[in-house]
Design a protein around this motif. Structure first.
Motif, PDB file in Angstrom:
ATOM      1  N   LEU A  60      30.656   0.549  62.477  1.00 23.55           N
ATOM      2  CA  LEU A  60      31.181  -0.155  61.477  1.00 23.55           C
ATOM      3  C   LEU A  60      30.155  -0.633  60.628  1.00 23.55           C
ATOM      4  O   LEU A  60      30.452  -0.795  59.379  1.00 23.55           O
ATOM      5  CB  LEU A  60      32.203  -1.281  62.230  1.00 23.55           C
ATOM      6  N   GLY A  61      28.993  -1.176  61.182  1.00 24.81           N
ATOM      7  CA  GLY A  61      28.031  -1.633  60.285  1.00 24.81           C
ATOM      8  C   GLY A  61      27.660  -0.358  59.169  1.00 24.81           C
ATOM      9  O   GLY A  61      27.301  -0.833  57.947  1.00 24.81           O
ATOM     10  N   ILE A  62      27.405   1.038  59.488  1.00 27.76           N
ATOM     11  CA  ILE A  62      26.878   1.898  58.660  1.00 27.76           C
ATOM     12  C   ILE A  62      28.171   2.246  57.661  1.00 27.76           C
ATOM     13  O   ILE A  62      27.797   2.177  56.299  1.00 27.76           O
ATOM     14  CB  ILE A  62      26.584   3.199  59.403  1.00 27.76           C
ATOM     15  N   LEU A  63      29.300   2.118  58.200  1.00 28.85           N
ATOM     16  CA  LEU A  63      30.186   2.687  57.190  1.00 28.85           C
ATOM     17  C   LEU A  63      30.553   1.487  56.184  1.00 28.85           C
ATOM     18  O   LEU A  63      30.568   1.802  54.981  1.00 28.85           O
ATOM     19  CB  LEU A  63      31.544   2.878  58.211  1.00 28.85           C
ATOM     20  N   ILE A  64      30.987   0.517  56.708  1.00 29.57           N
ATOM     21  CA  ILE A  64      31.010  -0.796  55.725  1.00 29.57           C
ATOM     22  C   ILE A  64      29.931  -1.053  54.869  1.00 29.57           C
ATOM     23  O   ILE A  64      30.267  -1.232  53.394  1.00 29.57           O
ATOM     24  CB  ILE A  64      31.224  -2.108  56.302  1.00 29.57           C
ATOM     25  N   GLY A  65      28.634  -1.007  55.266  1.00 32.22           N
ATOM     26  CA  GLY A  65      27.423  -1.372  54.373  1.00 32.22           C
ATOM     27  C   GLY A  65      27.192  -0.125  53.302  1.00 32.22           C
ATOM     28  O   GLY A  65      26.818  -0.428  52.056  1.00 32.22           O
ATOM     29  N   ALA A  66      27.257   1.214  54.104  1.00 29.08           N
ATOM     30  CA  ALA A  66      27.353   2.477  52.904  1.00 29.08           C
ATOM     31  C   ALA A  66      28.305   2.308  51.944  1.00 29.08           C
ATOM     32  O   ALA A  66      28.106   2.413  50.737  1.00 29.08           O
ATOM     33  CB  ALA A  66      27.512   3.381  53.571  1.00 29.08           C
ATOM     34  N   ARG A  67      29.486   1.892  52.594  1.00 27.03           N
ATOM     35  CA  ARG A  67      30.676   1.957  51.245  1.00 27.03           C
ATOM     36  C   ARG A  67      30.507   0.771  50.191  1.00 27.03           C
ATOM     37  O   ARG A  67      30.602   0.904  49.057  1.00 27.03           O
ATOM     38  CB  ARG A  67      31.791   1.856  51.908  1.00 27.03           C
ATOM     39  N   LEU A  68      30.134  -0.468  50.665  1.00 31.66           N
ATOM     40  CA  LEU A  68      29.910  -1.608  49.855  1.00 31.66           C
ATOM     41  C   LEU A  68      28.751  -1.497  48.827  1.00 31.66           C
ATOM     42  O   LEU A  68      28.720  -1.818  47.717  1.00 31.66           O
ATOM     43  CB  LEU A  68      29.801  -2.655  50.706  1.00 31.66           C
ATOM     44  N   GLY A  69      27.717  -0.589  49.245  1.00 31.90           N
ATOM     45  CA  GLY A  69      26.420  -0.483  48.866  1.00 31.90           C
ATOM     46  C   GLY A  69      26.617   0.578  47.548  1.00 31.90           C
ATOM     47  O   GLY A  69      26.190   0.095  46.625  1.00 31.90           O
ATOM     48  N   HIS A  70      27.424   1.427  47.843  1.00 33.13           N
ATOM     49  CA  HIS A  70      27.659   2.279  46.666  1.00 33.13           C
ATOM     50  C   HIS A  70      28.492   1.638  45.611  1.00 33.13           C
ATOM     51  O   HIS A  70      28.384   1.686  44.415  1.00 33.13           O
ATOM     52  CB  HIS A  70      28.600   3.623  47.207  1.00 33.13           C
ATOM     53  N   CYS A  71      29.589   1.058  45.811  1.00 29.13           N
ATOM     54  CA  CYS A  71      30.464   0.308  45.152  1.00 29.13           C
ATOM     55  C   CYS A  71      29.749  -0.664  44.150  1.00 29.13           C
ATOM     56  O   CYS A  71      30.085  -0.862  43.046  1.00 29.13           O
ATOM     57  CB  CYS A  71      31.713  -0.106  45.653  1.00 29.13           C
ATOM     58  N   ILE A  72      28.966  -1.540  44.869  1.00 33.93           N
ATOM     59  CA  ILE A  72      28.422  -2.490  44.321  1.00 33.93           C
ATOM     60  C   ILE A  72      27.190  -2.149  43.344  1.00 33.93           C
ATOM     61  O   ILE A  72      26.876  -2.672  42.454  1.00 33.93           O
ATOM     62  CB  ILE A  72      27.841  -3.662  45.226  1.00 33.93           C
ATOM     63  N   PHE A  73      26.295  -1.328  43.981  1.00 29.75           N
ATOM     64  CA  PHE A  73      24.867  -0.996  43.383  1.00 29.75           C
ATOM     65  C   PHE A  73      25.376   0.156  42.068  1.00 29.75           C
ATOM     66  O   PHE A  73      24.516   0.080  41.062  1.00 29.75           O
ATOM     67  CB  PHE A  73      24.112  -0.495  44.225  1.00 29.75           C
ATOM     68  N   TYR A  74      26.303   1.050  42.437  1.00 29.10           N
ATOM     69  CA  TYR A  74      26.314   2.223  41.405  1.00 29.10           C
ATOM     70  C   TYR A  74      27.581   2.189  40.566  1.00 29.10           C
ATOM     71  O   TYR A  74      27.629   2.767  39.463  1.00 29.10           O
ATOM     72  CB  TYR A  74      26.232   3.557  42.463  1.00 29.10           C
ATOM     73  N   GLN A  75      28.698   1.537  41.043  1.00 24.67           N
ATOM     74  CA  GLN A  75      29.890   1.683  40.153  1.00 24.67           C
ATOM     75  C   GLN A  75      30.484   0.130  40.294  1.00 24.67           C
ATOM     76  O   GLN A  75      31.523  -0.019  40.402  1.00 24.67           O
ATOM     77  CB  GLN A  75      30.982   2.721  40.838  1.00 24.67           C
ATOM     78  N   PRO A  76      29.701  -0.909  39.775  1.00 33.83           N
ATOM     79  CA  PRO A  76      30.476  -2.395  40.042  1.00 33.83           C
ATOM     80  C   PRO A  76      31.427  -2.289  38.925  1.00 33.83           C
ATOM     81  O   PRO A  76      32.620  -2.989  39.037  1.00 33.83           O
ATOM     82  CB  PRO A  76      29.149  -3.121  39.698  1.00 33.83           C
ATOM     83  N   ASP A  77      31.170  -1.570  37.657  1.00 29.18           N
ATOM     84  CA  ASP A  77      32.181  -1.439  36.538  1.00 29.18           C
ATOM     85  C   ASP A  77      33.350  -1.294  36.852  1.00 29.18           C
ATOM     86  O   ASP A  77      34.609  -1.329  36.233  1.00 29.18           O
ATOM     87  CB  ASP A  77      31.566  -0.854  35.404  1.00 29.18           C
ATOM     88  N   TYR A  78      33.600  -0.352  37.863  1.00 28.99           N
ATOM     89  CA  TYR A  78      34.583   0.215  38.477  1.00 28.99           C
ATOM     90  C   TYR A  78      35.531  -0.583  39.183  1.00 28.99           C
ATOM     91  O   TYR A  78      36.895  -1.188  39.565  1.00 28.99           O
ATOM     92  CB  TYR A  78      34.763   1.736  38.814  1.00 28.99           C
ATOM     93  N   PHE A  79      34.722  -0.729  40.570  1.00 27.60           N
ATOM     94  CA  PHE A  79      35.193  -1.279  41.641  1.00 27.60           C
ATOM     95  C   PHE A  79      35.318  -3.015  41.775  1.00 27.60           C
ATOM     96  O   PHE A  79      36.219  -3.294  42.530  1.00 27.60           O
ATOM     97  CB  PHE A  79      34.422  -0.821  42.980  1.00 27.60           C
ATOM     98  N   LEU A  80      34.570  -3.552  40.670  1.00 25.79           N
ATOM     99  CA  LEU A  80      34.448  -5.125  40.729  1.00 25.79           C
ATOM    100  C   LEU A  80      35.321  -5.417  39.513  1.00 25.79           C
ATOM    101  O   LEU A  80      35.337  -6.981  39.279  1.00 25.79           O
ATOM    102  CB  LEU A  80      33.060  -5.709  40.966  1.00 25.79           C
ATOM    103  N   THR A  81      36.028  -4.726  38.796  1.00 25.51           N
ATOM    104  CA  THR A  81      36.717  -5.284  37.530  1.00 25.51           C
ATOM    105  C   THR A  81      38.254  -5.331  37.505  1.00 25.51           C
ATOM    106  O   THR A  81      38.803  -5.818  36.502  1.00 25.51           O
ATOM    107  CB  THR A  81      36.416  -4.644  36.521  1.00 25.51           C
ATOM    108  N   SER A  82      38.860  -4.765  38.541  1.00 23.63           N
ATOM    109  CA  SER A  82      40.151  -4.636  38.760  1.00 23.63           C
ATOM    110  C   SER A  82      40.610  -4.837  40.096  1.00 23.63           C
ATOM    111  O   SER A  82      39.899  -4.844  41.147  1.00 23.63           O
ATOM    112  CB  SER A  82      40.711  -3.319  38.107  1.00 23.63           C
TER     113      SER A  82
END
Length: 276
Positions: A60-82
């Motif tokens: 769970l730690g690896i999966l959740i961390g890896a997913r949130l890391g990608h969304c927040i660090f690499y594609q915040p304009d997509y995942f955090l704007t809607s």
């Protein structure tokens, strides 16, 4: 002379459910790490009941961390704007332009986020079981190379995180992306992580088992992986367009703190182990 690369994304099917190579590589990597750490715990005479919850925490730690890391660090304009992006960040689905959704799996996982997620999960595991934190971190570090190797092989099967254009004779032509020969950056990393695992086992078996619990293996793991990650980025295409104008890309910037922390713990752990 180049290697044309266009494997089927699906390893096999069970009825209508398709099992992808990427998912299979993730599971194989975690399974091997599970078996290695289980053997290390037995070797160190740690009770079986203290080991059993560890796999769930790590997964769970690896999966959740890896997913949130990608969304927040690499594609915040997509995942955090809607709201759709936020939902897709947590659930393995994708909304099309008509508002309908379909199962997509987690397309986008960042190793830096996975590392942070794993460390947080292990801290929670230690609080729950009472096993020494540094003993757990060092044992996980010894096995980390197996999981990291298979994750990058999964990226290779997906033709993702591709390398820069090159004319070296071992270049891959990722037909799913374009017909340009490129560095197989995923394969470079997979080999490097396999070598890391061999180094860890050789050290452990050659009179350095006493260093487990000092933080030495944890520090070595971070330093090795993220130093390699820093330099391998020069052979890889940037993942997002905003990185093109940066002196160092996002992967390199995120690697530096891990290198510094890892080196500090490796030196500290080595000095502590010398006194044992």
């Amino acid at each position: 002379m180049f290697i044309n690369w266009n494997p089927d994304l699906e390893a096999f099917k069970i009825g209508s459910f398709a099992f992808r190579w990427y998912s299979l590589c993730w599971l194989l990597g975690l399974l091997l790490a599970y078996l290695v750490v289980r053997q290390l715990f037995k070797d160190q005479k740690i009770k079986d009941e203290l080991f059993e919850p560890l796999f769930l925490y790590c997964f769970l730690g690896i999966l959740i961390g890896a997913r949130l890391g990608h969304c927040i660090f690499y594609q915040p304009d997509y995942f955090l704007t809607s709201w759709k992006g936020v939902v897709e960040m947590f659930l393995p689905i994708h909304f099309d332009r008509y508002g309908d959704w379909q199962f997509s799996g987690y397309q986008g996982l960042a190793s830096h986020g996975g590392t942070l997620g794993l460390i947080i999960a292990l801290v929670l595991y230690v609080k729950h079981t009472g096993v020494g934190l540094w003993r757990v971190l060092d044992n996980i570090a010894i096995a980390t190379g197996t999981t990291a190797c298979f994750i990058r092989l999964g990226n290779l099967m997906n033709s993702e995180i591709i390398g820069r254009q090159t004319d070296v004779p071992w270049a891959f032509i990722f037909e799913r992306v374009d017909m340009v020969p490129r560095h197989p950056g995923q394969l470079y990393e997979a080999i490097a992580y396999a070598v890391l695992f061999v180094i860890m086992i050789v050290l452990y078996k050659n009179r350095m088992a006493k260093y487990v619990g000092t933080g030495f293996y944890f520090g070595l793991c971070l330093t090795y992986i993220f130093t390699f990650r820093f330099f391998i980025e020069y052979t890889k295409e940037v993942q997002e367009s905003f990185e093109e104008a940066m002196l160092f890309d996002m992967g390199q910037l995120l690697s530096v703190p891990f290198i510094v922390v890892g080196a500090w713990y490796m030196v500290k752990g080595f000095k502590k182990g010398q006194k044992l």
